[in-house]
Design an enzyme around this catalytic site. Structure first.
Site, PDB file in Angstrom:
ATOM      1  N   TYR A 438       0.813  -1.235   0.000  1.00  0.00           N
ATOM      2  CA  TYR A 438       0.000   0.000   0.000  1.00  0.00           C
ATOM      3  C   TYR A 438       0.841   1.278   0.000  1.00  0.00           C
ATOM      4  O   TYR A 438       2.043   1.223   0.208  1.00  0.00           O
ATOM      5  CB  TYR A 438      -1.085  -0.020   1.068  1.00  0.00           C
ATOM      6  CG  TYR A 438      -0.768  -0.015   2.546  1.00  0.00           C
ATOM      7  CD1 TYR A 438       0.469   0.261   3.068  1.00  0.00           C
ATOM      8  CD2 TYR A 438      -1.811  -0.283   3.451  1.00  0.00           C
ATOM      9  CE1 TYR A 438       0.680   0.285   4.441  1.00  0.00           C
ATOM     10  CE2 TYR A 438      -1.610  -0.280   4.816  1.00  0.00           C
ATOM     11  CZ  TYR A 438      -0.354   0.014   5.315  1.00  0.00           C
ATOM     12  OH  TYR A 438      -0.142   0.034   6.651  1.00  0.00           O
ATOM     13  N   GLU A 439       0.226   2.369  -0.316  1.00  0.00           N
ATOM     14  CA  GLU A 439       0.945   3.637  -0.560  1.00  0.00           C
ATOM     15  C   GLU A 439       2.008   3.474  -1.642  1.00  0.00           C
ATOM     16  O   GLU A 439       3.043   4.139  -1.602  1.00  0.00           O
ATOM     17  CB  GLU A 439       1.596   4.175   0.724  1.00  0.00           C
ATOM     18  CG  GLU A 439       0.642   4.564   1.814  1.00  0.00           C
ATOM     19  CD  GLU A 439      -0.374   5.625   1.382  1.00  0.00           C
ATOM     20  OE1 GLU A 439      -0.086   6.373   0.440  1.00  0.00           O
ATOM     21  OE2 GLU A 439      -1.452   5.692   1.988  1.00  0.00           O
ATOM     22  N   GLY A 440       1.737   2.644  -2.609  1.00  0.00           N
ATOM     23  CA  GLY A 440       2.700   2.396  -3.694  1.00  0.00           C
ATOM     24  C   GLY A 440       3.536   1.175  -3.398  1.00  0.00           C
ATOM     25  O   GLY A 440       4.296   1.158  -2.437  1.00  0.00           O
TER      26      GLY A 440
END
Lengths: 599, 599
Positions: A438-440
């Protein structure tokens, strides 16, 4: 006690590596010296050890659940969150004007590690709220800031970030959520957002959703995306809550880990349209979101460190208690604690070294962020900003990938017990896996490192860092200790490999993008390892210095442990960097040689 | 279809690397040539793809459960097990005298991979039954063999291995379960056994528990452990089932993975004593158990390969379907399947190369096992046995550790979807973690490699293997292709590092046990990687040869994929070996430098 905050380690890094004295010399941070840090960290440790940590296992067993559009969080979460906000922890890094404490990121990062070690599922709520606050500080109007930020800082409301849609994950250009302008200046929002962390819950009165959507008629791709505030309850002019907005949770996910943290599917506009308010200018949403995401990416890196620390502590506890087999060197007359076995020590040292290395890198990065924002000199601000921005993908990528390895080793130290859920070690492994996604994902971080952070400036910032590392090598070589000599050798080899890769990336990204991106994640891992190793080398020298001139409060065993851990980092982690150079520079063809239809 | 058995890959390894023609020249295996293998594998593939694989996800969602002393397995398991036994799969490698097929391990290993890929929780029942059969073949009386083996081969009964107790995990010298001799020659067994896979279930009429226990008055330590048959139901003289024995399941574990496989706590003798029958001689139980464990360790290595294969297939499927972002080289006008992205291809190639490398090593090991048992020449038998025994800890240790990494990459390829349990990728990660723990943790495998397999003979077998690898390097160097030249360089560097470590281990185990055992797991990993890499190099040459002289049935794309995968193994996996040498030979001090109280 299931978690003890590593306050002493954090203060050591702040003082010896991150330069907290320098941060405290910056305008606005005059009170944020080592004494303040120590006081804040002690208080933070007490709260998280006592209140938040005991809820971690409970959250896994008794996760958030969804019924009739409502999410009920784990018993105890709501009360703990109230205490969290009342203690001032939500506002730690935010401006005093809005009720915050205005402390530097350096101190906030350490506190954030603690709450995440204590309970990562819980900590996600404040993490996302921080992101929403930062987005509004960046691009909100004064009215928007005044309406939403104080309520988020005092814990009455929380924030969420709404980016992902079923067809738009890593690729936000595919966002389809629609915003229709209304005569009163507001917008009606229609669409489906998925993977929304704390997108629905019962811990606060309201949720301030920040939503990426496309204004009708906007350009295609990322240049047509705008950012909107879309609160769960609309806010009256006097600040009180008004009507329920047309954004509804339709389900939450059944996940591998972080089960207490509700991951919502949010439906916008099924009953006439959700009311949204533009943040900043139309079509600049992605730009604002990136500011928020950079903070969130840094925060997720800290989550990795936090999780690794907790997994390490649990494994050490088990290794001290579990008696099995006589030590191979015959040092005990009979079976002893497994901590005596060399392979168990190797595993624990691996966990410890990774955790300390990434923590040092992250806190040094936080100090650079503080200088980038508060330094009176523009050039110093710019240099610190560039250094910080280079570090963000490394902090996010390396800390999260290593946390997975550390959590897996933590299970391994427990042997068969580790596989039994009630032991608790397996939860860390399950929780850790989300961090590299998550968050890239790690690949997205690596794209950022290759594109924006290396190729764009022709490798200038990377080379400047290599130059600083080389200076540290010189300092190591000038010292007689075996530890410094060994570290100089490992660091030098890693730094030269890093320079080779930077030259390759800077030179080839445009001409041979497939070749460079085939090695982008290995580049991230080796760059991060080199920079974390550099910090371990600095820690080694700082510990030697203090041992050479002991003060009344010098803790010899603590400093010797720093030296031993740095040495381990050099001989067992940093020494793997040069082989990555070969894979990246010489091995790209092997990545793309297989025909797509042959997979 | 959720799983397609890699029949073609297996047959390629059997023919080009493992020498199935040679196996088929051994007495007793005359019918076990490539044609037989192909027919058996096709049949096995059909059964596992169609019957067993669809139950895998169901087993995770609806695991075995315990109530009132009974274990109910996942719906469908019982029926699938009946079909498994009726199809002759349980008896595949066992003697025809007892109803088996008498096929070589080389073919059995491939079939075992398939059932484990299809459903590892399910496959554990036959795996443990195989172990019980082998123990009885090794040390049982003709009456015991006649009583129990045919019933286990025809699936009426299953087997279990009862080693672990709460205080006796890796250290079996701590076993306390007690056996009291009875006037009729039987024993009464009293004690608690934990972690007993399929120790209780509803898939067969009876369970043949093989139990380690200590006869009253036996010596302390491992020299006082005996092996007993302790069936769930006693067997009458005519082979029919008699009284319920005093062994009872008191609970099953709540585990991270392999949830459908019941892991029982068994209580022996709470109601007067469980009736047990000595297997072989008193106090030689561990010796017999080790024969069974070596087979089981090999089998667990195959489980790692099986799991990695399934995780790879799932990830490839997702990467073909999921559309996200335009390729970095601009090769498509718009967003394409993520299989186009270099980092996704790097992850998939890593998964594929690890899987193929370990499969090649395992099947080559199986062929050596067959020669060790059936070769007419005593010296050839001895050499093959030594080679096989050297490989067992590598096959178990490396294949299981890599399966964890592969399963984690499999989740990563899925991005956020991977973290959602319904996707199914996370199950492989959860399932994989047990593999590096049960049947001896990776550290226990490494102890075996260091002690029994390297130090004991002064490194002679290891050096002989290095000599064979060097010959392969010579063959690679004589070829003009870039792939062979690159592989020669990587393999040579790895082999030299392996030789250095062997010399260190052979020379220092006695004098500096802590230093050697600090590097035991890295030694295992680098030795396994070198030998798997050697097989990939051989595969590369075999593929080149066939491409150079194509036959009517030559599959060019398949052979080119073999070359590409071997090249990847060299440039991205094998090239990491030399750095492990440094950690082992130069880095031991760093492992043990930290004072125990400083952890």
């Amino acid at each position: 006690m299931s978690y003890r905050a590593p306050v002493k380690d954090m203060l050591f890094v702040m003082k010896a590596l991150a330069g907290i004295d320098h941060v405290a010399s910056l305008p606005g941070y005059e009170d944020a010296g080592l004494d303040t840090a120590a006081a804040v960290l002690e208080e933070c440790a007490k709260f998280n050890e006592g209140v938040v940590a005991p809820l971690n296992w409970e959250g896994d067993r008794n996760p958030s659940f969804f019924k009739d559009g409502q999410v009920t969080t784990t018993p105890g979460f709501k009360e703990a969150f109230r205490q969290f906000a009342e203690g001032g922890w939500q506002g730690l890094q935010h401006p005093a004007d809005f009720g915050g404490q205005g402390l530097p990121k350096l101190i906030h990062a350490a506190c954030s590690e603690m709450v995440n070690s204590a309970n990562m599922s819980f900590a996600l709520c404040p993490l996302l709220t921080d992101g929403a606050i930062e987005a509004l500080l960046t691009a909100g109007t004064p009215e928007q800031q005044a309406t939403y930020i104080p309520k988020m800082i005092d814990g009455s409301w929380t924030g969420s970030m709404n980016l992902t849609e079923p067809q738009a994950g890593s690729d936000l250009s595919a966002v389809r959520t629609r915003a229709e302008p209304q005569p009163d200046g507001s917008y009606k929002i229609f669409g489906t957002k998925i993977y929304i962390t704390y997108g629905e819950h019962d811990m606060a009165e309201n949720i301030v959703h920040l939503v990426l959507a496309r204004v009708v008629g906007a350009p295609e791709g990322v240049k047509g995306i705008s950012l909107f505030i879309c609160p769960k309850f609309l806010v009256n002019a006097d600040g009180s809550l008004g009507a329920r907005n047309d954004v509804h949770c339709v389900s939450i996910e059944h996940k591998l880990g972080i089960k207490a943290s509700p991951t919502a599917v949010l439906q916008y506009g099924d009953h006439g349209g959700a009311t949204g308010f533009l943040v900043g200018q139309e079509n600049r949403g992605l730009e604002y979101m990136f500011i928020m995401m950079n903070a969130a990416r840094y925060g997720v890196g800290v989550q990795g460190i936090a999780l690794a620390e907790r997994a390490y502590q649990k494994a050490v506890g088990y290794a001290r208690d579990r008696v099995q087999s006589r030590p191979v060197d015959g040092s005990l007359p009979k079976a002893g604690a497994i901590l005596h076995h060399p392979d168990v020590r190797r595993m624990l040292m691996t966990m410890r070294a990774h955790t300390e290395g990434c923590r040092a890198m992250a806190l040094v990065g936080a100090a650079a962020f503080d200088a980038a924002h508060a330094h009176p000199d523009a050039e110093a601000r710019q240099q610190n900003q560039a250094f910080y921005e280079f570090l963000v993908p490394l902090i996010k990528g390396l800390s999260t990938e290593m946390s997975l390895q550390v959590a897996s080793l933590g299970v391994q130290v427990h042997g068969g017990m580790g596989f039994i859920e009630e032991t608790g070690a397996a939860q860390y492994l399950r929780d850790a896996k989300i961090l590299a996604i998550y968050e890239g994902t790690t690949a997205i971080q690596a794209n950022d490192l290759v594109g924006r952070k290396t190729a764009r400036d022709g490798g200038a910032v990377a080379r400047a860092i290599a130059g600083q590392i080389e200076a540290t090598e010189g300092a190591l070589k000038a010292r007689p200790s075996a530890a410094c000599q060994a570290m100089a050798k490992r660091l030098g080899a890693a730094r030269r490999a890093f320079e080779d890769v930077v030259a390759f990336v800077a030179g080839q990204t445009k001409a041979s993008p497939n070749a460079v991106f085939a090695g982008s994640v290995p580049y991230l891992m080796m760059a991060g390892t080199t920079i974390a190793g550099w910090q371990m080398a600095r820690a080694l020298m700082a510990a030697e210095d203090e041992l050479a001139s002991p003060q009344a409060d010098t803790d010899t065993a603590f400093l010797q442990a720093k030296i031993a851990t740095a040495r381990f980092y050099g001989d067992h982690i940093l020494n793997k960097v040069p082989a990555e150079r070969d894979s990246i520079v010489e091995g790209a063809d092997a990545v793309t040689a297989l025909a797509l239809e042959s997979f």
